[in-house]
Structure formats: structure tokens, C-alpha cells
Design an enzyme around this catalytic site. Sequence first.
Site, PDB file in Angstrom:
ATOM      1  N   ARG A 195       0.852  -1.184   0.000  1.00 52.59           N
ATOM      2  CA  ARG A 195       0.000   0.000   0.000  1.00 52.59           C
ATOM      3  C   ARG A 195       0.888   1.233   0.000  1.00 52.59           C
ATOM      4  NH1 ARG A 195      -0.660   2.514   5.138  1.00 52.59           N
ATOM      5  NH2 ARG A 195      -2.588   3.445   4.361  1.00 52.59           N
ATOM      6  N   ASN A 246       1.289   5.395   1.452  1.00 55.01           N
ATOM      7  CA  ASN A 246       0.838   6.430   2.368  1.00 55.01           C
ATOM      8  C   ASN A 246       1.641   7.673   2.007  1.00 55.01           C
ATOM      9  OD1 ASN A 246      -0.500   7.676   4.421  1.00 55.01           O
ATOM     10  ND2 ASN A 246       0.652   6.688   6.070  1.00 55.01           N
TER      11      ASN A 246
END
Lengths: 324, 332
Positions: free
Chosen positions: B214, B216
Site C-alpha cells: 500500500r 501512504n
Amino acid sequence: MTTALETVAGEITGGLTLTVREARLLCPGIRHIVLADPAGRPLPSFTPGSHITVNWAEGRHNSYSLTGPSIEPDHYAISVRLDENGRGGSRWIHDLQPGQMIRASRPRSAFAPVLTARHHLLIAGGIGVTPILSHVRAALEWGRSFDVIYSFREQCGAHADELAALCGDRMITVSTPGELADRLIPALADQPLGTHVYTCGPAPMIAAVAAWARDCGWPPGRVHSEAFGAGPLADGAPFAAKLGRSGMIVPVPSGTSLLEALLDRGIKVPNLCRQGVCGECRLSVRGGEIEHRDLFLTAEEKAAGESMMPCVSRSAGDRLELDL
Amino acid sequence: MTTTDSRADRIARFPFPFPRDQYRYSTNVEPAGHSTDTVAGSWGDTRIAIDAHYHRERAERERILAEDPSRHQCLPHMVPAAWDAMLTLMRTLADEYPDTMTLARRGVGWYWKNDLLGIEHTFVFGDLDTLPAQPLVYICGQIQEDVVLLDQREGELWGDAGLVTFAADWSFGFDVGMSFLEIHGPVPRIHSENIITRAHNFLMRLEPGQSYRRTNWTLTVDGKLDTSTETYPEWGKDRRTLADGPLDEVGDRLFLRTEVQHLIRLAHSGAVMFLIRTYLLPFRDVASVPEWGERLYRVLEDLPVDMAEYKGISRTREPGMRWLLTHGNVEL
Ligand code: FES
């Protein structure tokens, strides 16, 4: 077989093709099978207490604990008791011959040691000795404190010698439920704080150990037992999805997700995790009953039955109508 | 490599984190190990990313660790997981960089070779006497990623080991031993939306060997990799000097910071390994890609106050937006 180079590969469906390197009887009714990569490459590492699921007939699987070494091993070893009343999986294993190829899942862990435990009390019953053996190997490797009680009937102590050699005076053996109670109950009443107990064996024994532990005041979180069958989602029954807007019917076979079936037909559905958590693939449902298997939708949303996550969820009946 | 080349390369490999004009928290995980295209290039074809900054960032990590050894933490029960992490990282490096990295079994031991650093070493798994440093320290000295290891027990994940020198406004030394849910306690808006619980459930269901990733993001002043809570006195004022300083400097002083996080279930210990790789791109370079400049402006403009506050960008986003208005292809 996935190659050794794919230790952290994200492949979910990729199982292993293994060849039988060795097969022998350990004691009456219990056969030991050694499996290896056909090209001799190392196999994926596993957590102590892990099992592999062996595919023994079309759509039929049985899970067996791995008993051997666990870091990029050159073989997997399982020990299987012949179950005359079973569906045939153990019979199939007992008929395996060296050189034969089999299909198996990658190792999965459902019975790992708790790393923060101060002491491990390992209880094996009969063929339930298999995951206990791999716990013992790991405990010795990392210098963890442990004791073993192994319960088996005369002549049927699979791995008993090997285990005794590993454990020395840390193991005692018993041969009846009464004897087990006599040795175990006092032990449960007198364990250092932070001890965890692990049981693998027949269901009545697991239940008895849990009950004794409860009576001795053990919190349930400290009592572990082997539960096979935990792992990926079941293949599910086949069904058909009707696309409400175009009227197109998309069949979804067992073992294929609705998402895959739609994508295969060229129907664009956004998706990311394919695990039912990211929320990307959400579809509106017009009709039919949904078998929700995702972690994304709330309980209320699931109950409303108006949307579903096609990467994991299926139809509860033979037909679903989608707003597509 | 000339400076222009490395600048172009940095832009081409930058994991631009915004798929749309609005950013909100989500459980944005996807399978790892494939490359994602951006308008300027692509990123993500490997789990461990070695790039032109390898030697510089390694040296920076070594300096930080020497000054503050608490950046490495390993609770006693995590020793096996740390070894597991080291071996898995070596295996991954050898797999993804076969020309420069080698891992092989030699009898009871393992042979490790890293040509980029001229390292050649034989060790026995689990035997600290055969390694020049603790396993996480040893391997983190050879990668640009920060590493956190989560233990799974009692139906929860616990951040019990790791080596983090490039934290963005948090402190691993402070968080070590906390549960995953505690660590994420202060993140605004995620509770009502269930995002962390969902992420937590997802991580607990990861199977051995599986890896996901992921992204961020946040904003960082002056391209500092280490903006952890411990060194706040050193970098905290940068936000003010940027906000009060000339607008002209913002393009070079303010950086878009993307973290690419890989989530890998270690097969032997069962721990979940987080690899956190930090990429920094100055606003001037962001704006050199017209789509990025505009999108970054829109995202910053739309970001709710509580999220900006949590990300520590309430002071810097205004000047950042103002700079982008002049240089960033933004049409109001
Ligand atoms: S693809 Fe993530 S929930 Fe379906």
C-alpha cells in the site's frame, strides 16, 4: 512447485507439485511419507504446527501436519493414520509409492506456538503427535521451555522414539485417558504464570484437556488446540450471475470467484485486494440471496443484501441478479 | 550518472500516491510484485527497491542508528522472527537482484554475498555468534527500507520488533510493544469507517509467503528522511521557516513524501513484516509533471483539517498550494 526463488511471491492459488521420495510404515496403521520438489529445489519455509492440504481426488482434500525441519527444507514429511471409515483420503495416502507425483497446498499455519509464552505444555494424543513434533523441534532450536505428554496405545506410538530422543526427561508417555488425567491435572494446577498448553489429538481428548484447564483456572486464550480446515475460503458451489442491464448470464463454477468470472467475460469490475477487505470491487445486487464472505461490508449492509464483494462472496442459491 | 539524469530517474520512479483529486483513508492494499505505471514512468516491480540513493541512504541510516540505537528494537520473543525476516529479505534480494546478491545454503550454514557493498559472509541461522550484528541491524544496513515486525497472538497483532530510522512524525521506540490497533489509535476518521479493523483482519489472514503493498503520504521540509518524534527539536522549526520564508523557496524546500509499504507474512515465524520505503520528491519536480502538480493541489485543497493536522502538514500545505498555484499547472 513454485521455485525457491518465490519465497515471498504473492501467489495465492499456486500450490505445489511434489514427488514421493520415501514411504514407510511407522507402526501398524500409520504411514510416513516424505515429499520433495521434483527438481530437488528447497521448499517454502513453514511455521511449526503447519499443515499442507493434499489433493487426493478431483475436489477432495485432506490436511496433514508437517513433522520435519521448517526453514527452506529439502522435503516435507507427513505421517498418516489409515482411517477405514474416512472418505478415502488416508487410504489413498497409504497406497502412495515412491516416485509418484502429488498436488498439495503451500503450508498453512493454524497451530503456531505463542512466541511470548514462558513455558509450553504440549499434549499429543495418537497421530496428533505430528504437529507437536514440529513444535518440539522449534522449541529446541530457540531454547524455549517446554514439556510433552504423549498419549498412545501400546505399539502405536508413532514418532515416540524420535520424540523421546529429542525431549529426554521433558517427555512422559501415557496410554489411557485415566493416566493422562492423572498426570495432566496436577501439571495444569502447577504451571508457571505465562504457560500455554497445546493439544492435538482426538476431539474428546481436546475437549477434556480444555475442561481440565478451565477447572484449574486457565484463561481460554492460553489453551490451544489443532483445528484443521482453517485456511483459504472453500471453493463454494457453482451458480449463475445474471447481469440485470444486459440480461447476460455468467456462470460461476466452483473454485472460481464471481469477480474472476466477470473479468473473464471482459466485464470491467474495479478490484485491488481480491480478499474482501479493500472495498474496491463492491457490486449492487438486484435479486437472489448472497453468501457474504468478505470483511468489508458491515453486518447491516450484509443483512440488507443489496451489495456484495464479488472477489470472495458468492450466491447462496443458484442465481444472483446484479446491477451491471 | 549526471545530476539531470538522476533527477529524471527520481521522477520516473516516484510512486505518485494519488489516483484521484481527493484523498481519504482506505484499506488500499493490493498484491505486491508488479509494476504500476504513472504518467511519468513506473514503480513497484520489486518488493525491495534499490536505487541511485542506496549508498547515501544507507550511510544516513548508519549515522542515525549510531546516534540513537533505540531505533532498533527486538523484544526477546521476536528473536526468531528477526532471523526469519533477515533470511526472507536476503532471499528476496537474491531473487530480485540476481546480478549483485546471492544466498545459498552451505551445509548447516548459509552463504550471503552482496556485491554492492563487497560483503561475503557465512552464518548459521539463529546463531548470533556467526553474525557481525543483530539480524535486523545486519540486513537493514543493506537495504533502504525501514522494517517493522508484528507478532500475531491473542487474535491481535503486536509491533514487537523493528528497525526504523526514517519515520515520518512517529517514533518506533515509543510504539514498540503496542498492538496494531493502539498504534493506529490517533488516526482521525478511521474508527467510524472501520478502516483499521479491516486492515487488521486482513493482515491476520495473510498466508505464509503472501505479500501485499500500500502507499501512504505526507509532506516533509528540506527532504529529511528522519523526521521521527525523537528528533522533532531538529526539524520541527523547518515547518515554520518554510511557512514564513519566501514563496520562491517552497518548490525546492517542500517535498511530497510517499511511503511504499510492503506487508509480507514470514513463513517460518508467522510474523507479519512491514517494509516501509520512503520516497521524497520536491514540489518543483512534482510540478514538472503537469498532471501531478494539479492533482497534488486539488488533494491538498480538499484535505479536511483533522487529517492535515494528523499528518503534520497544517502549516506547510498553504504555502505548498500557493507555490503550486504559480508553478503547478493549476486552473482555478
Ligand atoms: S477486490 Fe478488494 S474487496 Fe474485492
